[in-house]
Design a protein around this motif. Sequence first.
Motif, PDB file in Angstrom:
ATOM      1  N   MET A   1       0.837  -1.173   0.000  1.00 25.64           N
ATOM      2  CA  MET A   1       0.000   0.000   0.000  1.00 25.64           C
ATOM      3  C   MET A   1       0.885   1.241   0.000  1.00 25.64           C
ATOM      4  N   LYS A   2       0.547   2.187  -0.812  1.00 24.99           N
ATOM      5  CA  LYS A   2       1.325   3.413  -0.891  1.00 24.99           C
ATOM      6  C   LYS A   2       0.905   4.359   0.230  1.00 24.99           C
ATOM      7  N   VAL A   3       1.886   4.987   0.850  1.00 26.70           N
ATOM      8  CA  VAL A   3       1.632   5.859   1.988  1.00 26.70           C
ATOM      9  C   VAL A   3       0.787   7.058   1.583  1.00 26.70           C
ATOM     10  N   ASN A   4       1.039   7.605   0.386  1.00 27.22           N
ATOM     11  CA  ASN A   4       0.280   8.786  -0.010  1.00 27.22           C
ATOM     12  C   ASN A   4      -1.211   8.470  -0.196  1.00 27.22           C
ATOM     13  N   LEU A   5      -1.537   7.254  -0.622  1.00 29.54           N
ATOM     14  CA  LEU A   5      -2.952   6.878  -0.744  1.00 29.54           C
ATOM     15  C   LEU A   5      -3.601   6.744   0.631  1.00 29.54           C
ATOM     16  N   ALA A   6      -2.865   6.186   1.582  1.00 31.26           N
ATOM     17  CA  ALA A   6      -3.384   6.088   2.949  1.00 31.26           C
ATOM     18  C   ALA A   6      -3.542   7.470   3.553  1.00 31.26           C
ATOM     19  N   ALA A   7      -2.580   8.346   3.290  1.00 34.36           N
ATOM     20  CA  ALA A   7      -2.663   9.710   3.821  1.00 34.36           C
ATOM     21  C   ALA A   7      -3.851  10.451   3.231  1.00 34.36           C
ATOM     22  N   GLN A   8      -4.151  10.221   1.965  1.00 38.81           N
ATOM     23  CA  GLN A   8      -5.322  10.856   1.348  1.00 38.81           C
ATOM     24  C   GLN A   8      -6.617  10.292   1.916  1.00 38.81           C
ATOM     25  N   THR A   9      -6.636   8.986   2.164  1.00 41.28           N
ATOM     26  CA  THR A   9      -7.842   8.354   2.704  1.00 41.28           C
ATOM     27  C   THR A   9      -8.102   8.791   4.135  1.00 41.28           C
ATOM     28  N   LEU A  10      -7.042   8.903   4.932  1.00 35.83           N
ATOM     29  CA  LEU A  10      -7.176   9.295   6.332  1.00 35.83           C
ATOM     30  C   LEU A  10      -6.883  10.786   6.507  1.00 35.83           C
ATOM     31  N   SER A  11      -7.459  11.613   5.645  1.00 36.84           N
ATOM     32  CA  SER A  11      -7.213  13.049   5.713  1.00 36.84           C
ATOM     33  C   SER A  11      -8.407  13.770   6.316  1.00 36.84           C
ATOM     34  N   ASN A  12      -8.156  14.999   6.722  1.00 40.62           N
ATOM     35  CA  ASN A  12      -9.200  15.820   7.324  1.00 40.62           C
ATOM     36  C   ASN A  12     -10.319  16.101   6.324  1.00 40.62           C
ATOM     37  N   SER A  13      -9.987  16.196   5.039  1.00 40.38           N
ATOM     38  CA  SER A  13     -11.017  16.471   4.036  1.00 40.38           C
ATOM     39  C   SER A  13     -12.008  15.315   3.917  1.00 40.38           C
ATOM     40  N   VAL A  14     -11.544  14.084   4.095  1.00 45.33           N
ATOM     41  CA  VAL A  14     -12.450  12.934   4.075  1.00 45.33           C
ATOM     42  C   VAL A  14     -13.373  12.971   5.287  1.00 45.33           C
ATOM     43  N   ALA A  15     -12.820  13.315   6.449  1.00 42.98           N
ATOM     44  CA  ALA A  15     -13.634  13.413   7.659  1.00 42.98           C
ATOM     45  C   ALA A  15     -14.680  14.516   7.518  1.00 42.98           C
ATOM     46  N   GLU A  16     -14.279  15.656   6.972  1.00 39.58           N
ATOM     47  CA  GLU A  16     -15.219  16.758   6.784  1.00 39.58           C
ATOM     48  C   GLU A  16     -16.292  16.393   5.758  1.00 39.58           C
ATOM     49  N   ALA A  17     -15.922  15.645   4.724  1.00 34.86           N
ATOM     50  CA  ALA A  17     -16.903  15.200   3.731  1.00 34.86           C
ATOM     51  C   ALA A  17     -17.925  14.259   4.369  1.00 34.86           C
ATOM     52  N   MET A  18     -17.465  13.385   5.254  1.00 37.89           N
ATOM     53  CA  MET A  18     -18.392  12.482   5.946  1.00 37.89           C
ATOM     54  C   MET A  18     -19.352  13.265   6.830  1.00 37.89           C
ATOM     55  N   LEU A  19     -18.831  14.273   7.527  1.00 33.12           N
ATOM     56  CA  LEU A  19     -19.705  15.100   8.361  1.00 33.12           C
ATOM     57  C   LEU A  19     -20.692  15.894   7.510  1.00 33.12           C
ATOM     58  N   PHE A  20     -20.248  16.363   6.349  1.00 30.78           N
ATOM     59  CA  PHE A  20     -21.142  17.077   5.436  1.00 30.78           C
ATOM     60  C   PHE A  20     -22.271  16.163   4.961  1.00 30.78           C
ATOM     61  N   LEU A  21     -21.911  14.934   4.588  1.00 29.38           N
ATOM     62  CA  LEU A  21     -22.932  13.993   4.137  1.00 29.38           C
ATOM     63  C   LEU A  21     -23.909  13.639   5.251  1.00 29.38           C
ATOM     64  N   ARG A  22     -23.415  13.595   6.482  1.00 24.19           N
ATOM     65  CA  ARG A  22     -24.292  13.276   7.608  1.00 24.19           C
ATOM     66  C   ARG A  22     -25.199  14.456   7.981  1.00 24.19           C
ATOM     67  N   ASP A  23     -24.601  15.644   8.115  1.00 24.66           N
ATOM     68  CA  ASP A  23     -25.342  16.784   8.652  1.00 24.66           C
ATOM     69  C   ASP A  23     -26.119  17.572   7.604  1.00 24.66           C
ATOM     70  N   ASP A  24     -25.496  17.871   6.474  1.00 21.82           N
ATOM     71  CA  ASP A  24     -26.128  18.737   5.485  1.00 21.82           C
ATOM     72  C   ASP A  24     -26.967  17.983   4.465  1.00 21.82           C
ATOM     73  N   VAL A  25     -26.454  16.837   4.017  1.00 18.02           N
ATOM     74  CA  VAL A  25     -27.176  16.061   3.003  1.00 18.02           C
ATOM     75  C   VAL A  25     -28.161  15.092   3.648  1.00 18.02           C
ATOM     76  N   ASN A  26     -27.965  14.772   4.929  1.00 16.38           N
ATOM     77  CA  ASN A  26     -28.799  13.813   5.672  1.00 16.38           C
ATOM     78  C   ASN A  26     -28.806  12.432   5.021  1.00 16.38           C
ATOM     79  N   ASN A  27     -27.650  11.996   4.602  1.00 17.58           N
ATOM     80  CA  ASN A  27     -27.510  10.676   4.009  1.00 17.58           C
ATOM     81  C   ASN A  27     -27.554   9.636   5.131  1.00 17.58           C
ATOM     82  N   GLU A  28     -28.443   8.680   5.012  1.00 18.01           N
ATOM     83  CA  GLU A  28     -28.644   7.682   6.064  1.00 18.01           C
ATOM     84  C   GLU A  28     -27.419   6.799   6.285  1.00 18.01           C
ATOM     85  N   GLU A  29     -26.606   6.612   5.269  1.00 14.04           N
ATOM     86  CA  GLU A  29     -25.431   5.761   5.401  1.00 14.04           C
ATOM     87  C   GLU A  29     -24.359   6.383   6.298  1.00 14.04           C
TER      88      GLU A  29
END
Length: 120
Positions: A1-29
């Motif tokens: 596994m490449k470190v840069n791919l893991a760093a992109q996956t475990l980045s703050n932007s991914v966490a913020e996107a998940m919170l956006f999908l939960r709070d603003d879009v109200n995605n049940e998943e």
Amino acid sequence: MKVNLAAQTLSNSVAEAMLFLRDDVNNEEFLECSGTVRFIKTMEKQYRLFKQITKCKWNSYAENPGLAITITSMLGIYEQYVKTEKLRYLLTYKCSRDHLELFVCSIRARNGWNNNPSPL
């Protein structure tokens, strides 16, 4: 596994996107994603710290980044449990591998020295 791919996956932007999908879009998943978001943000902090320490040539921790990560982890545990008064104090020696080795040795020594110990 490449470190840069893991760093992109475990980045703050991914966490913020998940919170956006939960709070603003109200995605049940993403209704129960808070634990994953907390994990991603913690991993990103550790990655940034490790990256910063290994780049710094004058830092005494650059030769032993594990020490800096251990110190940072202990500070995080202190802030999460002692400052919030969930614990009165933190016994850091109980978090070390040496403490676990002493515990296992005391269990093994209970029945005396034996080359082939039994489960008892």
